[in-house]
Scaffold this motif. Structure first.
Motif, PDB file in Angstrom:
ATOM      1  N   LEU A   1      43.816   7.647 -46.907  1.00  0.00           N
ATOM      2  CA  LEU A   1      44.137   7.234 -48.256  1.00  0.00           C
ATOM      3  C   LEU A   1      43.228   6.119 -49.084  1.00  0.00           C
ATOM      4  O   LEU A   1      42.929   6.378 -50.188  1.00  0.00           O
ATOM      5  CB  LEU A   1      45.638   6.854 -48.405  1.00  0.00           C
ATOM      6  N   GLY A   2      42.570   5.376 -48.177  1.00  0.00           N
ATOM      7  CA  GLY A   2      41.914   4.480 -48.763  1.00  0.00           C
ATOM      8  C   GLY A   2      40.520   5.054 -49.211  1.00  0.00           C
ATOM      9  O   GLY A   2      39.833   4.771 -50.315  1.00  0.00           O
ATOM     10  N   LEU A   3      40.129   5.888 -48.269  1.00  0.00           N
ATOM     11  CA  LEU A   3      38.896   6.805 -48.664  1.00  0.00           C
ATOM     12  C   LEU A   3      39.066   7.459 -50.089  1.00  0.00           C
ATOM     13  O   LEU A   3      38.137   7.442 -51.015  1.00  0.00           O
ATOM     14  CB  LEU A   3      38.330   7.673 -47.494  1.00  0.00           C
ATOM     15  N   LEU A   4      40.002   8.204 -50.057  1.00  0.00           N
ATOM     16  CA  LEU A   4      40.401   8.910 -51.208  1.00  0.00           C
ATOM     17  C   LEU A   4      40.676   7.946 -52.529  1.00  0.00           C
ATOM     18  O   LEU A   4      39.924   8.305 -53.627  1.00  0.00           O
ATOM     19  CB  LEU A   4      41.745   9.730 -51.256  1.00  0.00           C
ATOM     20  N   VAL A   5      41.364   6.795 -52.547  1.00  0.00           N
ATOM     21  CA  VAL A   5      41.161   6.117 -53.725  1.00  0.00           C
ATOM     22  C   VAL A   5      40.024   5.590 -54.155  1.00  0.00           C
ATOM     23  O   VAL A   5      39.611   5.586 -55.171  1.00  0.00           O
ATOM     24  CB  VAL A   5      42.163   4.850 -53.337  1.00  0.00           C
ATOM     25  N   THR A   6      39.047   5.190 -52.964  1.00  0.00           N
ATOM     26  CA  THR A   6      38.033   4.572 -53.160  1.00  0.00           C
ATOM     27  C   THR A   6      36.857   5.677 -53.976  1.00  0.00           C
ATOM     28  O   THR A   6      36.438   5.507 -54.825  1.00  0.00           O
ATOM     29  CB  THR A   6      37.177   4.088 -52.041  1.00  0.00           C
ATOM     30  N   SER A   7      36.952   7.146 -53.479  1.00  0.00           N
ATOM     31  CA  SER A   7      36.095   8.133 -54.000  1.00  0.00           C
ATOM     32  C   SER A   7      36.458   8.662 -55.235  1.00  0.00           C
ATOM     33  O   SER A   7      35.522   8.566 -56.032  1.00  0.00           O
ATOM     34  CB  SER A   7      36.082   9.106 -52.622  1.00  0.00           C
ATOM     35  N   PHE A   8      37.664   8.631 -55.396  1.00  0.00           N
ATOM     36  CA  PHE A   8      38.091   9.268 -56.735  1.00  0.00           C
ATOM     37  C   PHE A   8      37.677   8.099 -57.952  1.00  0.00           C
ATOM     38  O   PHE A   8      37.479   8.434 -58.998  1.00  0.00           O
ATOM     39  CB  PHE A   8      39.598   9.529 -56.773  1.00  0.00           C
ATOM     40  N   THR A   9      38.113   6.869 -57.637  1.00  0.00           N
ATOM     41  CA  THR A   9      38.003   5.761 -58.449  1.00  0.00           C
ATOM     42  C   THR A   9      36.401   5.806 -58.865  1.00  0.00           C
ATOM     43  O   THR A   9      35.928   5.343 -59.695  1.00  0.00           O
ATOM     44  CB  THR A   9      38.320   4.301 -57.813  1.00  0.00           C
ATOM     45  N   ALA A  10      35.473   5.897 -57.765  1.00  0.00           N
ATOM     46  CA  ALA A  10      34.185   5.678 -58.016  1.00  0.00           C
ATOM     47  C   ALA A  10      33.676   6.793 -58.835  1.00  0.00           C
ATOM     48  O   ALA A  10      32.575   6.829 -59.620  1.00  0.00           O
ATOM     49  CB  ALA A  10      33.429   5.855 -56.684  1.00  0.00           C
ATOM     50  N   SER A  11      34.377   8.147 -58.569  1.00  0.00           N
ATOM     51  CA  SER A  11      33.861   9.202 -59.248  1.00  0.00           C
ATOM     52  C   SER A  11      34.396   8.979 -60.870  1.00  0.00           C
ATOM     53  O   SER A  11      33.252   9.340 -61.689  1.00  0.00           O
ATOM     54  CB  SER A  11      34.691  10.448 -58.803  1.00  0.00           C
ATOM     55  N   ILE A  12      35.575   8.575 -61.147  1.00  0.00           N
ATOM     56  CA  ILE A  12      35.688   8.396 -62.556  1.00  0.00           C
ATOM     57  C   ILE A  12      34.806   7.155 -63.123  1.00  0.00           C
ATOM     58  O   ILE A  12      34.222   7.361 -64.417  1.00  0.00           O
ATOM     59  CB  ILE A  12      37.243   7.845 -62.723  1.00  0.00           C
ATOM     60  N   SER A  13      34.546   6.160 -62.436  1.00  0.00           N
ATOM     61  CA  SER A  13      33.748   5.031 -62.944  1.00  0.00           C
ATOM     62  C   SER A  13      32.300   5.456 -62.967  1.00  0.00           C
ATOM     63  O   SER A  13      31.598   5.136 -63.927  1.00  0.00           O
ATOM     64  CB  SER A  13      33.727   4.037 -61.941  1.00  0.00           C
ATOM     65  N   SER A  14      31.740   6.329 -62.125  1.00  0.00           N
ATOM     66  CA  SER A  14      30.401   6.912 -62.353  1.00  0.00           C
ATOM     67  C   SER A  14      30.229   7.859 -63.392  1.00  0.00           C
ATOM     68  O   SER A  14      29.256   7.588 -64.035  1.00  0.00           O
ATOM     69  CB  SER A  14      30.194   7.829 -60.980  1.00  0.00           C
ATOM     70  N   LEU A  15      31.376   8.573 -63.889  1.00  0.00           N
ATOM     71  CA  LEU A  15      31.466   9.231 -65.043  1.00  0.00           C
ATOM     72  C   LEU A  15      31.226   8.353 -66.369  1.00  0.00           C
ATOM     73  O   LEU A  15      30.528   8.633 -67.369  1.00  0.00           O
ATOM     74  CB  LEU A  15      32.628   9.958 -65.490  1.00  0.00           C
ATOM     75  N   LEU A  16      31.930   7.126 -66.121  1.00  0.00           N
ATOM     76  CA  LEU A  16      31.519   6.113 -67.309  1.00  0.00           C
ATOM     77  C   LEU A  16      30.252   5.643 -67.353  1.00  0.00           C
ATOM     78  O   LEU A  16      29.638   5.433 -68.468  1.00  0.00           O
ATOM     79  CB  LEU A  16      32.684   4.838 -67.111  1.00  0.00           C
ATOM     80  N   THR A  17      29.674   5.402 -66.095  1.00  0.00           N
ATOM     81  CA  THR A  17      28.209   4.794 -66.105  1.00  0.00           C
ATOM     82  C   THR A  17      27.313   5.821 -66.678  1.00  0.00           C
ATOM     83  O   THR A  17      26.197   5.752 -67.353  1.00  0.00           O
ATOM     84  CB  THR A  17      27.742   4.437 -64.759  1.00  0.00           C
ATOM     85  N   VAL A  18      27.446   7.067 -66.524  1.00  0.00           N
ATOM     86  CA  VAL A  18      26.710   8.170 -66.981  1.00  0.00           C
ATOM     87  C   VAL A  18      26.902   8.310 -68.462  1.00  0.00           C
ATOM     88  O   VAL A  18      25.695   8.410 -69.381  1.00  0.00           O
ATOM     89  CB  VAL A  18      27.090   9.615 -66.389  1.00  0.00           C
ATOM     90  N   THR A  19      27.975   8.076 -69.057  1.00  0.00           N
ATOM     91  CA  THR A  19      28.111   8.137 -70.298  1.00  0.00           C
ATOM     92  C   THR A  19      27.468   7.026 -71.102  1.00  0.00           C
ATOM     93  O   THR A  19      26.941   7.218 -72.171  1.00  0.00           O
ATOM     94  CB  THR A  19      29.818   8.132 -70.686  1.00  0.00           C
ATOM     95  N   ILE A  20      27.656   5.929 -70.350  1.00  0.00           N
ATOM     96  CA  ILE A  20      27.010   4.577 -71.070  1.00  0.00           C
ATOM     97  C   ILE A  20      25.365   4.816 -70.975  1.00  0.00           C
ATOM     98  O   ILE A  20      24.673   4.632 -72.057  1.00  0.00           O
ATOM     99  CB  ILE A  20      27.167   3.388 -70.223  1.00  0.00           C
TER     100      ILE A  20
END
Length: 325
Positions: A108-127
């Motif tokens: 569960l910790g892996l899933l939370v980390t990966s999905f959070t990083a995925s959404i945050s990475s989308l933000l960095t790509v947008t920036i």
């Protein structure tokens, strides 16, 4: 990830009739393995996600040509989605074949980390896309590289911290009343994740609005300089806005249902609702490689060369416009 009711057993009655201990009874009574079809679909989705993003990760990190800040951010997104796919596969394997609370929390910790990083990475790509248009003259500088690494550290540092919370004890294993729709995550933990998503979505929406304004302004200036017709200017602007709408619309349609249900749902609600909103969220990690990687011409060239067996890691490819990625 989503708690299921254990199947009923006649273990006590069997032991009483035969005069054997409960441990012997567990060995003698073999219960059939019942698979939840939703978990099977999630596992299949995880397999597809892993395969797609593994290709992107190998392409970006194998070739020195893809060391530009833009491709580092795309690689971060692909890595996060790859870990999310692996997390879905491991969750299925551990739930049905190696049941353990410790392993369950780690997955569960892996899933939370990966999905959070995925959404945050989308933000960095947008920036990165916004800055490449707003500061086009100074984009290719050391400051851009430094800013990229700072965004990567913040993205993965924050994601790992949120993923470690259930493992460090912030879970509802000892307090079932505090469970969220995703067990054993606590309700407060899921609220934090949902609020963070809405904040990221709001920032991305604002940035894409600004990008649309810049695209319209640039298209108008180019049309005036080259004496294009008004229809050409309109077509160029419409194509750019349609692409940005597709990117933001895909992200919103995948994650908004699950984020809203995380805030409104309760642990007493049927697990069907959680599965029905979580599954579209996983599709975002399946679509990301198509939108952000496979549409890029440089990546297409390297991928075609690799498929043809003439791959060269020193190919002089360079992305001239991160907004095209």
């Amino acid at each position: 990830m989503i708690e299921e009711e254990p199947p009923s057993s006649n273990q006590g009655q069997f032991a009483a009739r035969n005069g054997t201990s409960s441990s012997l009874d567990l060995e003698s009574v073999v219960q059939p393995l019942v698979l939840n079809p939703w978990d099977v679909v999630l596992c299949i989705s995880g397999t597809i996600i892993s395969c797609e993003n593994a290709v992107v990760v190998l392409l970006i990190f194998h070739s020195p040509a893809f060391r530009a800040p833009t491709f580092l951010l795309i690689g971060s997104l692909a890595t996060a989605d790859l870990l999310a796919g692996l997390g879905l596969i491991l969750h299925f394997a551990f739930v049905y074949f190696i049941p353990s609370e410790v392993v369950r929390l780690l997955t569960l910790g892996l899933l939370v980390t990966s999905f959070t990083a995925s959404i945050s990475s989308l933000l960095t790509v947008t920036i990165d896309r916004y800055l490449s248009l707003y500061n086009a003259l100074t984009y290719y500088s050391k400051r851009t590289v430094t800013r990229t690494y700072i965004m990567l550290v913040l993205t993965w540092g924050g994601s790992i911290c949120l993923g470690l919370l259930p493992i460090m004890g912030w879970n509802c294993l000892k307090e079932p009343s505090s469970c969220s729709i995703v067990k054993p995550l606590m309700k407060n933990h899921l609220v934090i994740l949902s609020v963070s998503f809405f904040m990221i979505f709001a920032v991305m929406l604002q940035l894409y609005v600004q990008i649309c304004k810049i695209i319209c302004r640039h298209a108008h200036q180019i049309a005036l300089q080259r004496h294009f017709l008004a229809t050409s200017h309109y077509d160029t602007t419409r194509k750019g806005i349609a692409t940005l709408a597709l990117i933001l619309g895909t992200f919103a349609s995948c994650w908004l249902p699950f984020a809203i249900y995380c805030l409104l749902g309760d642990s007493s609600y049927p697990a069907l609702y959680t599965y029905a909103t979580l599954l579209p969220a996983t599709y975002n990690s399946m679509i990301n490689p198509v939108i952000y990687a496979f549409r890029n011409q440089e990546i297409q060239k390297v991928l075609c060369a690799l498929c043809c067996g003439c791959f060269s890691s020193t190919s002089p490819f360079r992305s001239h416009s991160p907004s095209d990625v």
